[in-house]
Design a protein around this motif. Structure first.
Motif, PDB file in Angstrom:
ATOM      1  N   ASP A  45       0.822  -0.900  -0.045  1.00 11.34           N
ATOM      2  CA  ASP A  45       0.026  -0.089  -0.129  1.00 11.34           C
ATOM      3  C   ASP A  45       0.982   1.368  -0.010  1.00 11.34           C
ATOM      4  O   ASP A  45       0.287   2.347  -0.140  1.00 11.34           O
ATOM      5  N   SER A  46       1.981   0.942   0.054  1.00 10.61           N
ATOM      6  CA  SER A  46       3.009   1.963   0.036  1.00 10.61           C
ATOM      7  C   SER A  46       3.052   2.890  -1.787  1.00 10.61           C
ATOM      8  O   SER A  46       3.308   3.882  -1.849  1.00 10.61           O
ATOM      9  N   LYS A 114      -1.153  -9.423   3.193  1.00 10.19           N
ATOM     10  CA  LYS A 114      -0.385  -9.042   4.201  1.00 10.19           C
ATOM     11  C   LYS A 114      -1.103  -7.892   4.905  1.00 10.19           C
ATOM     12  O   LYS A 114      -1.927  -7.115   4.234  1.00 10.19           O
TER      13      LYS A 114
HETATM   14 NA    NA Z   1       2.358  -1.878   3.421  1.00  6.27          NA
END
Ligand code: NA
Ligand code: KIV
Length: 261
Positions: A45-46, A114
Motif C-alpha cells: 500500500d506504499s 499482508k
Molecule cells: Na504496506
C-alpha cells in the motif's frame, strides 16, 4: 521457473538462506524484478505514497490495490506475490477482510495478503487463512496507524513485539514482516518464531529483507528513511533521457531519416 510458495520460504528460512523481497506496482517493474530472481514481490500500500503521490499509505483503495495486483500478478513467473490489505480492509469486520483477501486470489494472479498488526489481529489472520488465503503479518511500525502513533516512530517494546509475532504465527501466518525496530528486537522475534521473518529497518538478524523498489533505484524524491539504500539512480537516468530527447527534438536531431518512413 518453479514458483516460490509458502513452503519454499519456510525451507529457505530453515536452511538459513536469506529471503529477498521488493515492492512492485506495475507490469514492467515486476517483470524486471522477477527476472532478477527476487523471491517475493509485494504490492504494497506504499503505492499510495510512491506511485499516487499521497503523504501516507491511507488513501489507496481496495479496488486500486486489485488494479495494481493484476499487473504484478501477470508479470511474475517465479516470485510469490503478496498484496497489502489497504486501510481499513484489515481493520473492519473480519468477513469484509475475508472478502477483500478472496478478491486477491480470484481477480489477480497473486498468492497471499499482508495485513498490519499482531496479537490484536490473531482472529482475523486465522479466519483469512482458514478461508484459504495465506497471510503475512506486519508488526513493529505500522504505517496505517500513523495518526494514532503521531508519526513514524521506531518501535522498541520487545515484549509486545515478540508476543505480536508469536500470536500471528499461532494464528497461521506464513511469515512475519518486522518494520523499524532495533536490530536486537528483531533478533528476539526471529528467535521466538519458526516462520520466516522479513525485516525492513530491522537489522540483519532476520530470515529476509524487504525494501521499497522506488527507494533503491532512486525514483523517490525528498525524504528517504535511514534503513533504505539507493543501489541505482534511475531518476537521474530518466531526467537525462528526457532532456536529451527534448534537445534533439528542438534541434531537429530527432527523428533521423532512419527513424522515419
Ligand atoms: Na504496506
Ligand atoms: O507497503 C509497503 O511497501 C510495505 C513495506 C514497506 C514493507 O508494507
Amino acid at each position: 521457473p518453479k514458483r516460490v510458495t509458502t513452503r519454499t520460504l519456510q525451507a529457505m528460512r530453515d536452511r538459513g538462506q536469506a529471503i529477498t523481497m521488493l515492492t512492485a506496482y506495475d507490469f514492467p517493474t515486476a517483470k524486471l524484478l522477477d527476472e532478477a530472481g527476487i523471491d517475493v514481490l509485494l504490492v504494497g500500500d506504499s503505492l499510495a505514497m510512491v506511485v499516487q503521490g499521497h503523504d501516507t499509505t491511507l488513501p489507496v483503495t481496495m479496488d486500486q490495490m486489485i488494479y495494481h495486483a493484476e499487473m504484478v500478478g501477470r508479470a511474475s513467473q517465479r516470485a510469490m506475490v503478496v498484496v497489502d490489505l489497504p486501510f481499513p480492509e484489515g481493520q473492519i469486520e473480519i468477513t469484509r477482510s475475508i472478502e477483500a483477501s478472496a478478491r486477491v486470489l480470484k481477480e489477480t494472479r497473486c498468492h497471499a495478503v499482508k495485513l498490519e498488526g499482531g496479537a490484536e489481529q490473531a482472529g482475523r489472520i486465522e479466519a483469512i487463512v482458514t478461508a484459504g488465503v495465506p497471510v503475512m503479518a506486519h508488526v513493529g511500525l505500522r504505517p496505517q496507524n500513523i495518526h494514532v502513533d503521531g508519526g513514524y516512530r521506531l518501535q522498541r517494546d520487545t515484549e509486545k513485539l515478540v508476543s505480536d509475532a508469536k500470536a500471528a504465527e499461532e494464528a497461521g501466518a506464513f511469515a512475519v514482516l518486522i518494520e523499524c525496530v532495533p536490530a536486537s528486537v528483531a533478533t528476539a522475534i526471529t528467535a521466538a518464531v519458526k516462520v520466516p521473518t522479513i525485516g525492513i529497518g530491522a537489522g540483519r538478524d532476520v530470515s529476509g529483507q524487504v525494501l521499497v523498489t522506488h527507494d533503491i533505484v532512486g525514483l523517490t524524491s525528498g525524504y528517504t528513511p535511514k534503513f533504505t539504500r539507493q543501489f541505482a539512480d534511475l531518476g537521474k537516468g530518466m531526467r537525462d533521457a528526457a532532456k536529451e530527447y527534448l534537445e534533439q527534438v528542438r534541434s531537429g536531431g530527432f527523428p533521423s531519416d532512419q527513424e522515419s518512413f
